[in-house]
Structures are given as structure tokens and as C-alpha cells.
Motif scaffolding. Structure first.
Motif, PDB file in Angstrom:
ATOM      1  N   ILE A 186      13.787 -11.359 -26.436  1.00  0.00           N
ATOM      2  CA  ILE A 186      14.456 -12.338 -25.581  1.00  0.00           C
ATOM      3  C   ILE A 186      14.843 -11.687 -24.255  1.00  0.00           C
ATOM      4  CG2 ILE A 186      16.411 -13.907 -25.362  1.00  0.00           C
ATOM      5  CD1 ILE A 186      16.508 -14.044 -28.417  1.00  0.00           C
ATOM      6  N   LEU A 187      14.478 -12.378 -23.165  1.00  0.00           N
ATOM      7  CA  LEU A 187      14.653 -11.839 -21.825  1.00  0.00           C
ATOM      8  C   LEU A 187      15.549 -12.735 -20.969  1.00  0.00           C
ATOM      9  CD1 LEU A 187      10.902 -11.036 -21.181  1.00  0.00           C
ATOM     10  CD2 LEU A 187      12.684  -9.319 -21.546  1.00  0.00           C
ATOM     11  N   SER A 188      16.058 -12.171 -19.899  1.00  0.00           N
ATOM     12  CA  SER A 188      16.758 -12.938 -18.880  1.00  0.00           C
ATOM     13  C   SER A 188      15.791 -13.910 -18.213  1.00  0.00           C
ATOM     14  CB  SER A 188      17.325 -11.975 -17.824  1.00  0.00           C
ATOM     15  OG  SER A 188      17.440 -12.597 -16.570  1.00  0.00           O
ATOM     16  N   LYS A 189      16.239 -15.148 -18.005  1.00  0.00           N
ATOM     17  CA  LYS A 189      15.380 -16.130 -17.348  1.00  0.00           C
ATOM     18  C   LYS A 189      15.067 -15.730 -15.913  1.00  0.00           C
ATOM     19  CE  LYS A 189      16.430 -20.218 -20.108  1.00  0.00           C
ATOM     20  NZ  LYS A 189      16.862 -21.634 -20.087  1.00  0.00           N
ATOM     21  N   CYS A 219      13.983 -23.164 -29.925  1.00  0.00           N
ATOM     22  CA  CYS A 219      12.685 -22.995 -29.278  1.00  0.00           C
ATOM     23  C   CYS A 219      12.752 -21.967 -28.154  1.00  0.00           C
ATOM     24  CB  CYS A 219      12.203 -24.327 -28.699  1.00  0.00           C
ATOM     25  SG  CYS A 219      11.755 -25.541 -29.944  1.00  0.00           S
ATOM     26  N   TYR A 220      11.651 -21.259 -27.984  1.00  0.00           N
ATOM     27  CA  TYR A 220      11.548 -20.256 -26.926  1.00  0.00           C
ATOM     28  C   TYR A 220      10.231 -20.437 -26.177  1.00  0.00           C
ATOM     29  CZ  TYR A 220      15.457 -17.901 -29.148  1.00  0.00           C
ATOM     30  OH  TYR A 220      16.695 -17.615 -29.667  1.00  0.00           O
ATOM     31  N   ASN A 221      10.257 -20.071 -24.899  1.00  0.00           N
ATOM     32  CA  ASN A 221       9.054 -20.066 -24.076  1.00  0.00           C
ATOM     33  C   ASN A 221       8.481 -18.656 -24.006  1.00  0.00           C
ATOM     34  OD1 ASN A 221       9.355 -22.821 -23.242  1.00  0.00           O
ATOM     35  ND2 ASN A 221      10.926 -22.164 -21.787  1.00  0.00           N
ATOM     36  N   GLU A 256      14.819 -12.631 -14.587  1.00  0.00           N
ATOM     37  CA  GLU A 256      13.799 -11.575 -14.586  1.00  0.00           C
ATOM     38  C   GLU A 256      12.422 -12.122 -14.925  1.00  0.00           C
ATOM     39  OE1 GLU A 256      14.463  -8.099 -16.941  1.00  0.00           O
ATOM     40  OE2 GLU A 256      16.557  -7.927 -16.333  1.00  0.00           O
ATOM     41  N   SER A 257      12.393 -13.228 -15.682  1.00  0.00           N
ATOM     42  CA  SER A 257      11.137 -13.740 -16.229  1.00  0.00           C
ATOM     43  C   SER A 257      10.506 -14.853 -15.414  1.00  0.00           C
ATOM     44  CB  SER A 257      11.384 -14.254 -17.657  1.00  0.00           C
ATOM     45  OG  SER A 257      11.954 -13.249 -18.460  1.00  0.00           O
ATOM     46  N   ILE A 258      11.022 -15.127 -14.227  1.00  0.00           N
ATOM     47  CA  ILE A 258      10.418 -16.190 -13.404  1.00  0.00           C
ATOM     48  C   ILE A 258       8.928 -15.922 -13.224  1.00  0.00           C
ATOM     49  CG2 ILE A 258      10.324 -17.159 -11.071  1.00  0.00           C
ATOM     50  CD1 ILE A 258      13.362 -16.791 -10.917  1.00  0.00           C
ATOM     51  N   ASP A 259       8.116 -16.921 -13.547  1.00  0.00           N
ATOM     52  CA  ASP A 259       6.661 -16.823 -13.439  1.00  0.00           C
ATOM     53  C   ASP A 259       6.203 -17.686 -12.271  1.00  0.00           C
ATOM     54  OD1 ASP A 259       3.934 -16.436 -13.980  1.00  0.00           O
ATOM     55  OD2 ASP A 259       3.885 -18.221 -15.249  1.00  0.00           O
ATOM     56  N   ILE A 260       5.522 -17.090 -11.312  1.00  0.00           N
ATOM     57  CA  ILE A 260       5.070 -17.826 -10.139  1.00  0.00           C
ATOM     58  C   ILE A 260       3.798 -18.587 -10.461  1.00  0.00           C
ATOM     59  CG2 ILE A 260       4.200 -17.623  -7.780  1.00  0.00           C
ATOM     60  CD1 ILE A 260       6.071 -15.246  -7.413  1.00  0.00           C
ATOM     61  N   ASN A 283      14.768 -24.845 -22.514  1.00  0.00           N
ATOM     62  CA  ASN A 283      15.609 -26.023 -22.276  1.00  0.00           C
ATOM     63  C   ASN A 283      14.957 -27.291 -22.795  1.00  0.00           C
ATOM     64  OD1 ASN A 283      17.610 -24.580 -20.904  1.00  0.00           O
ATOM     65  ND2 ASN A 283      16.506 -24.721 -18.973  1.00  0.00           N
ATOM     66  N   HIS A 284      13.699 -27.208 -23.163  1.00  0.00           N
ATOM     67  CA  HIS A 284      12.928 -28.385 -23.571  1.00  0.00           C
ATOM     68  C   HIS A 284      12.514 -28.234 -25.024  1.00  0.00           C
ATOM     69  CE1 HIS A 284      12.907 -29.386 -19.348  1.00  0.00           C
ATOM     70  NE2 HIS A 284      12.409 -28.188 -19.077  1.00  0.00           N
ATOM     71  N   ILE A 285      12.920 -29.192 -25.838  1.00  0.00           N
ATOM     72  CA  ILE A 285      12.767 -29.079 -27.282  1.00  0.00           C
ATOM     73  C   ILE A 285      12.100 -30.345 -27.817  1.00  0.00           C
ATOM     74  CG2 ILE A 285      14.037 -28.708 -29.446  1.00  0.00           C
ATOM     75  CD1 ILE A 285      16.311 -27.556 -27.584  1.00  0.00           C
TER      76      ILE A 285
END
Length: 232
Positions: A200-203, A170-172, A205-209, A135-137
């Protein structure tokens, strides 16, 4: 193919005290990844690399093998790729695919992990990692902030844009999974120096703590079985 899962979990986390073993839905965070990996039956072994006695104890009771990580590889400034090299050498068994599964992504889906392993084999890349749309570019909606609070735009090699549709693609990089070979780890100078592919993954599923907000949000979704992807 002979897959081995590695989980790198040092002690002394600062954002959340003892994050890797904090109770997530009533169970130590690291146990979620270990037990899910075992249940998937994708791996010959699940191996935890740690410097911490409590993490070691919990990991063993959850069904993982444990490698003792040297203290110099477990500081705030340590390069985790060096821990990967240490783990491959210490495991000391022949295997084909090295899959790093950070325990800070407890919402991952192991059907997706299996798909990623197949993509890695098909593309014959050096390393496959998970990414999500950003979301940030830099050339659209990111700025630098000085200590005084003054805002500066980032200087990029592309023209300034005024609509998201025209911004950079852009991708994280996520902490979902990293799939590579033991040979690449031993021979590479750093993680990203080879032929790297992204999946590319679902956001969700990819939540990083990383902090307590991430922890509570991920736990809420997990506990209540909420699928935000289906609600979009």
C-alpha cells in the motif's frame, strides 16, 4: 542483491503527444525517473526499452542503457509483459531483481522503492506491486452507463451496501513499481499468474500520468513541493 531497473517507454502516445519525453518541470519526463534511479544507487543498471529514436537519445544522455524494442511489441494493443520478456532476454546479463519503473510516476520516492525491494525479498513472492486504496467500489458507488445514458448497477457476488464502511475493501494497482525476478518473467504466462503481493502506497507518490490533467497536477505538486499527505 543485484537489482536492475527497467523503464518501458514506447513512442506514439495518444493521450499526451510524446508523453514520455514531454517537458515535466523543464526536463523530459523519462529523465526524471532515470536520474532519480541513478541517484538512489539501488541499481546495477537502468535500462530503457523503446521503439522510438528520440526516447532512445534522451535516455542515453540521461545515463540509461537502451534496448531496441521490436515494432510488434510497441503498438496500442501490445501486451507489455511480452516486452518484459524481450527486455530480460536482450539485456543478456545475470541479475537477481527486475524492477519496472514506469516513467509516468514521477513523484515516486526511492526510499519507498528500497522498502519494496526488501519486502519482496522477505516475502519470497513471485511479484510485488504497488497499490492504493480505491475510492470507487463496485458494490457501492460504481455504475455502468449505456450509449443512451441509462444507468445500471454492477452485479457483484456480495450484497448491495449503502455505507462506504460496509463496502468491499478495494485497491487500485499503481504504476509505481513492479518487482520480480527474471526467471518469473521468462516462465510466467502472464503478469498476474503467480504468487502476487501488494504494497500500500501514498496516493500522491503514486500519481500516474495518463492525460493532461494528471500531467499538470503532478507537475504542480512536484514544482511547488506540495505534500498532500502531510496536510490530511
Amino acid at each position: 542483491m543485484n537489482n536492475v531497473a527497467f523503464i518501458f517507454a514506447r513512442g506514439g502516445s495518444k493521450g499526451i503527444k510524446n508523453k514520455n519525453i514531454a517537458k515535466f518541470n523543464g526536463k523530459p519526463l523519462i529523465s526524471h525517473t532515470i536520474e532519480s534511479a541513478l541517484h538512489s544507487k539501488l541499481f546495477k543498471d537502468i535500462v530503457v526499452s523503446t521503439d522510438d529514436d528520440k526516447i532512445s537519445e534522451i535516455s542515453k544522455s540521461s545515463g540509461a542503457l537502451v534496448l531496441s524494442r521490436p515494432m510488434e511489441l510497441a503498438t496500442d494493443d501490445s501486451n507489455e509483459f511480452l516486452s518484459w520478456k524481450h527486455a530480460v532476454n536482450s539485456y543478456n546479463k545475470a541479475f537477481d531483481n527486475f524492477i519496472s519503473l514506469p516513467c509516468t510516476s514521477p513523484l515516486r520516492n526511492f526510499t519507498t522503492i528500497n522498502n519494496m525491494i526488501n519486502i519482496y525479498k522477505r516475502t519470497q513472492c513471485d511479484l510485488l506491486l504497488g497499490v492504493t486504496q480505491s475510492n470507487h467500489i463496485p458494490n457501492f458507488n460504481m455504475v455502468k452507463l449505456t450509449e443512451e445514458g441509462k444507468v445500471y448497477e454492477y452485479e457483484t457476488s456480495v450484497n448491495k451496501v449503502f455505507r462506504r464502511q460496509d463496502a468491499l475493501n478495494c485497491y487500485n494497482i499503481t504504476t509505481y513499481a513492479y518487482i520480480t525476478s527474471p526467471e518469473y518473467i521468462i516462465n510466467a504466462d502472464d503478469l498476474m499468474c503467480g504468487n502476487i503481493y501488494g504494497h500500500i502506497l501514498s496516493k500522491q507518490e503514486s500519481i500516474d500520468i495518463d492525460d493532461i490533467f494528471d500531467f499538470k497536477f503532478a507537475e504542480y505538486l512536484y514544482t511547488n513541493k506540495i505534500n498532500l499527505d502531510e496536510e490530511e
